[in-house]
Design an enzyme around this catalytic site. Sequence first.
Site, PDB file in Angstrom:
ATOM      1  N   HIS A  12       0.832  -1.212   0.000  1.00 44.39           N
ATOM      2  CA  HIS A  12       0.000   0.000   0.000  1.00 44.39           C
ATOM      3  C   HIS A  12       0.866   1.261   0.000  1.00 44.39           C
ATOM      4  O   HIS A  12       0.529   2.242   0.661  1.00 44.39           O
ATOM      5  CB  HIS A  12      -1.019  -0.033   1.153  1.00 44.39           C
ATOM      6  CG  HIS A  12      -0.442  -0.096   2.540  1.00 44.39           C
ATOM      7  ND1 HIS A  12      -1.024  -0.808   3.555  1.00 44.39           N
ATOM      8  CD2 HIS A  12       0.651   0.487   3.093  1.00 44.39           C
ATOM      9  CE1 HIS A  12      -0.320  -0.661   4.661  1.00 44.39           C
ATOM     10  NE2 HIS A  12       0.710   0.136   4.410  1.00 44.39           N
ATOM     11  N   HIS A  59      -1.620   4.979   9.590  1.00 44.95           N
ATOM     12  CA  HIS A  59      -0.287   5.580   9.739  1.00 44.95           C
ATOM     13  C   HIS A  59      -0.419   6.912  10.485  1.00 44.95           C
ATOM     14  O   HIS A  59      -0.152   7.973   9.930  1.00 44.95           O
ATOM     15  CB  HIS A  59       0.356   5.797   8.371  1.00 44.95           C
ATOM     16  CG  HIS A  59       0.473   4.532   7.552  1.00 44.95           C
ATOM     17  ND1 HIS A  59      -0.609   3.952   6.918  1.00 44.95           N
ATOM     18  CD2 HIS A  59       1.532   3.741   7.278  1.00 44.95           C
ATOM     19  CE1 HIS A  59      -0.208   2.847   6.273  1.00 44.95           C
ATOM     20  NE2 HIS A  59       1.082   2.703   6.486  1.00 44.95           N
ATOM     21  N   HIS A 193      10.678  -3.222   3.396  1.00 44.94           N
ATOM     22  CA  HIS A 193      11.044  -1.804   3.290  1.00 44.94           C
ATOM     23  C   HIS A 193      11.406  -1.229   4.643  1.00 44.94           C
ATOM     24  O   HIS A 193      10.939  -1.705   5.683  1.00 44.94           O
ATOM     25  CB  HIS A 193       9.949  -0.976   2.629  1.00 44.94           C
ATOM     26  CG  HIS A 193       8.639  -0.837   3.390  1.00 44.94           C
ATOM     27  ND1 HIS A 193       7.847  -1.909   3.748  1.00 44.94           N
ATOM     28  CD2 HIS A 193       7.982   0.271   3.821  1.00 44.94           C
ATOM     29  CE1 HIS A 193       6.750  -1.466   4.351  1.00 44.94           C
ATOM     30  NE2 HIS A 193       6.822  -0.140   4.434  1.00 44.94           N
ATOM     31  N   GLU A 240       4.836  -4.975   8.571  1.00 42.75           N
ATOM     32  CA  GLU A 240       3.476  -4.865   8.018  1.00 42.75           C
ATOM     33  C   GLU A 240       3.006  -6.188   7.406  1.00 42.75           C
ATOM     34  O   GLU A 240       1.808  -6.428   7.271  1.00 42.75           O
ATOM     35  CB  GLU A 240       3.424  -3.773   6.931  1.00 42.75           C
ATOM     36  CG  GLU A 240       3.540  -2.367   7.479  1.00 42.75           C
ATOM     37  CD  GLU A 240       3.371  -1.298   6.402  1.00 42.75           C
ATOM     38  OE1 GLU A 240       3.201  -0.131   6.774  1.00 42.75           O
ATOM     39  OE2 GLU A 240       3.418  -1.621   5.202  1.00 42.75           O
TER      40      GLU A 240
HETATM   41 FE   LIG Z   1       2.147   1.120   5.629  1.00 44.16          FE
END
Ligand SMILES: [Fe+2]
Length: 312
Positions: A12, A59, A193, A240
């Site tokens: 996402h 977030h 990431h 995540e």
């Molecule tokens: Fe995220």
Amino acid sequence: MAKIIAGVGSSHVPAIGAALDNGKTEEPYWKRVFSGFEKSKQWMANTKPDVAIVVYNDHASAFSVEMIPTFALGCAAEFPPADEGWGPRPVPVLKGHPALAAHIAQSVILDEFDLTVVNKMEVDHGLTVPMNLLFGTPKEWPCPVIPLAVNVVMYPPPTGHRCYMLGKAIRKAVESYPEDLKVVIFGTGGLSHQISGPRAGLINSKWDKSFLDNLTKDPKKLTRIPHLDYMREAGAEGIEMVMWLIMRGALDDKVDEVYRFYTVPASNTAVGHIILENRRKAASKGKRAPAAKSRQAATRKAAHRIASKGQR
Ligand SMILES: [Fe+2]
């Protein structure tokens, strides 16, 4: 009876939303990413779910650091896009499904998963970007959405095993809902990431591909991965990926992987995507329908062609 028919895993990455919103989808850098979702949009248009359950993480848009629920289920009638610093994304307000959401909350909480019930919530790129990738950019979203926000931004996030078991409880809840509804469940976020610190920009394609392989074939193996392994191998934000295990837990033990796409980088993130279908009754006895078999072969071929173009 409502039924979860398929699961979608999708990164996402916020920059994907920015590329869409700023008309950059035809630029070569972004075309590489968006082209990997063309078949997925077609699949979704053919599948026509009645409801989508979207597992994502907020977030610091709806929940600040002052209050972070581990699992928060959106039971509202609608969910506006959140202002993430540049104004809300220009996407339609998402319609909820309060009746099914309330049913899931009841079933899952009585099954001893203590969800937070949220009756008012804005949703950020964690949810809206995968919606765009799978549904395109319609004036109205084609089906209602039940958001499930998971804390993966502040330690301690839930374990992969807890997520997987929650997926199973969600499936049980959906299957005890009396209305005939086709439900698709999304797991979003990742893949590898890290957005800050000395390892910013970390991408681990080998880890990502192994995760995708096991997601299809051996998800229980993934449920045993400790948080530290995610951090070490997939970067701080790679955690995540536990959210994909909620999606996977809600599916059959054996599934058909009908599509996969992987490319790096998008912004500073690996983009992963997978579509898993529950087998139909005839298929679960070991005989897949010929049409389903050839369709899967065609989509796999196309996926590998696209993926090999996008990889580096
Ligand atoms: Fe995220």
